[in-house]
Scaffold this motif. Sequence first.
Motif, mmCIF file in Angstrom:
data_model
loop_
_atom_site.group_PDB
_atom_site.id
_atom_site.type_symbol
_atom_site.label_atom_id
_atom_site.label_comp_id
_atom_site.label_asym_id
_atom_site.label_seq_id
_atom_site.Cartn_x
_atom_site.Cartn_y
_atom_site.Cartn_z
ATOM 1 N N VAL A 136 -1.442 0.562 -7.529
ATOM 2 C CA VAL A 136 -2.092 0.809 -6.238
ATOM 3 C C VAL A 136 -2.289 2.316 -6.096
ATOM 4 O O VAL A 136 -1.318 3.089 -6.081
ATOM 5 N N GLY A 137 -3.550 2.732 -6.012
ATOM 6 C CA GLY A 137 -3.864 4.150 -5.892
ATOM 7 C C GLY A 137 -4.233 4.523 -4.468
ATOM 8 O O GLY A 137 -4.147 3.718 -3.536
ATOM 9 N N PRO A 138 -4.689 5.760 -4.248
ATOM 10 C CA PRO A 138 -5.070 6.226 -2.910
ATOM 11 C C PRO A 138 -6.142 5.325 -2.300
ATOM 12 O O PRO A 138 -7.125 4.970 -2.951
ATOM 13 N N LEU B 18 0.843 -1.196 0.000
ATOM 14 C CA LEU B 18 0.000 0.000 0.000
ATOM 15 C C LEU B 18 0.877 1.245 0.000
ATOM 16 O O LEU B 18 2.092 1.158 -0.077
ATOM 17 N N ARG B 19 0.217 2.402 0.111
ATOM 18 C CA ARG B 19 0.946 3.672 0.082
ATOM 19 C C ARG B 19 1.123 4.189 1.508
ATOM 20 O O ARG B 19 0.185 4.185 2.311
ATOM 21 N N ILE B 20 2.349 4.644 1.813
ATOM 22 C CA ILE B 20 2.619 5.201 3.135
ATOM 23 C C ILE B 20 1.689 6.379 3.409
ATOM 24 O O ILE B 20 1.201 6.568 4.531
ATOM 25 N N ALA B 21 1.414 7.157 2.370
ATOM 26 C CA ALA B 21 0.587 8.368 2.542
ATOM 27 C C ALA B 21 -0.827 8.051 3.022
ATOM 28 O O ALA B 21 -1.510 8.939 3.547
ATOM 29 N N THR C 256 5.744 -13.139 0.049
ATOM 30 C CA THR C 256 7.202 -12.998 0.121
ATOM 31 C C THR C 256 7.830 -13.290 -1.244
ATOM 32 O O THR C 256 7.521 -14.295 -1.874
ATOM 33 N N GLY C 257 8.683 -12.384 -1.684
ATOM 34 C CA GLY C 257 9.357 -12.532 -2.966
ATOM 35 C C GLY C 257 8.605 -11.977 -4.150
ATOM 36 O O GLY C 257 9.134 -11.957 -5.263
ATOM 37 N N ALA C 258 7.380 -11.504 -3.936
ATOM 38 C CA ALA C 258 6.585 -10.956 -5.040
ATOM 39 C C ALA C 258 6.977 -9.513 -5.322
ATOM 40 O O ALA C 258 7.430 -8.770 -4.437
ATOM 41 N N LEU C 259 6.799 -9.093 -6.571
ATOM 42 C CA LEU C 259 7.088 -7.711 -6.945
ATOM 43 C C LEU C 259 6.143 -6.753 -6.238
ATOM 44 O O LEU C 259 4.931 -7.004 -6.150
ATOM 45 N N VAL C 260 6.702 -5.639 -5.745
ATOM 46 C CA VAL C 260 5.874 -4.595 -5.153
ATOM 47 C C VAL C 260 5.154 -3.862 -6.296
ATOM 48 O O VAL C 260 5.798 -3.378 -7.228
ATOM 49 N N PRO C 261 3.822 -3.786 -6.257
ATOM 50 C CA PRO C 261 3.091 -3.155 -7.368
ATOM 51 C C PRO C 261 3.427 -1.680 -7.531
ATOM 52 O O PRO C 261 3.849 -1.003 -6.580
#
Length: 404
Positions: A94-96, A69-72, A104-109
């Motif tokens: 991944v939007g707002p 997810l987004r830190i924001a 584990t090991g998967a690409l971060v979207p």
Amino acid sequence: MTEVTPTPQRPNPPLPLEEAQRRLMALAPELPIEDRATAECLGLYLAAPLSALRTQPAADVSAMDGYALRIADLPGPWQVIGESAAGRPFAGTVGPGEAARISTGALVPAGADMVLIQEDAAREGQALTLTGTPPVPPARHIRPAGMDFRNGDTLMAPGTKIGAAQIALALTAGHARLPVRRPVELAVIDGGDELAAPGAELAAHQLPASNSAMLAALAAQHPVRITRIGPVPDRLEALMAAFEAARGADLIVTSGGASVGDHDLVRPALAELGADLAFWRVAIKPGKPLLVARRGSQVILGLPGNPAAAFVTGFLFLLPLIRAALGAEAPMPRPIPAVLGEDMPAGGSRMEFLRAVWDGGTVTLDGLQDSGALSSLARANALVVRPAHAPAASAGQSVPVYLL
């Protein structure tokens, strides 16, 4: 005219251990380099620098199971819009207010810059809420692209021993094959009239031939192809024939016959065959009557016949010679410090290697140090190094030890 009887020449004094090892390393044959499947290179040594052919990880990946997810958008809530699994990345962004399930090991979207582990979240349907503490720092559970290495990075130097981890590293870096020196061709010759084949019925003057099997087993911890010859009787013609049978080997090791007795025929046999004597006798105990010769590119190592002496000199000379021929960057064994578990008397005029048992911290000498004793050799897992003329040492002092 008075005849003058020539004074017999005395042999040169025994060499110090370090000088003998240095001379031996200079004689190590240079074996040809071949390309081998990486998975088949266990125990060999890298013959050229190894650089990465790819970046690892190739992109940001998750180090944990959870949600990308987004830190924001902290502290949430979020709507789960998809999943990124190892080998099956999430194709969207991944939007707002959105999150993607991640393993584990998967690409971060795309769009995500944090992984919230599943233990700190609660999910009902597609609704995700925060129940624990966000990671600190926020990107803690993300392995960034190039974290391990980047394309073009030098990963291993020539002479690196290839073990399980090095095989995995080379494969992950994109190398299906590696340049290595081929395995050593080693001939082991057992000599002596007193030797009989193992299992044979023995007379009182005989004993089973065991040194060649011991030295072959010692060498087999490295990539070697071993030929065993013997037992060879104490006859010059028989020993010369054994050396001729081993002419194709890179290295020859013998046990027994390297001293100066009437039946010690290794030196005369090598002289008859045109081999050059490199040096003879080393100032160590056990193992003084050690001989090294060269025939073309072939190195001949004549070890003592007493089994403990053969083992110690095999450890100090044969194994380093094998490693040097294979291209090892550091072929010599390295001692570690250990604490004496008992008092040790002063040493003699030669450097000594004492059989001992090391329990992980304390080392205790075996009570039987005769060079012909095999029971103490079998009990030992270490050699205590005692320099020539060493003073007595007390329990609790540190001493250098080679682990066997």
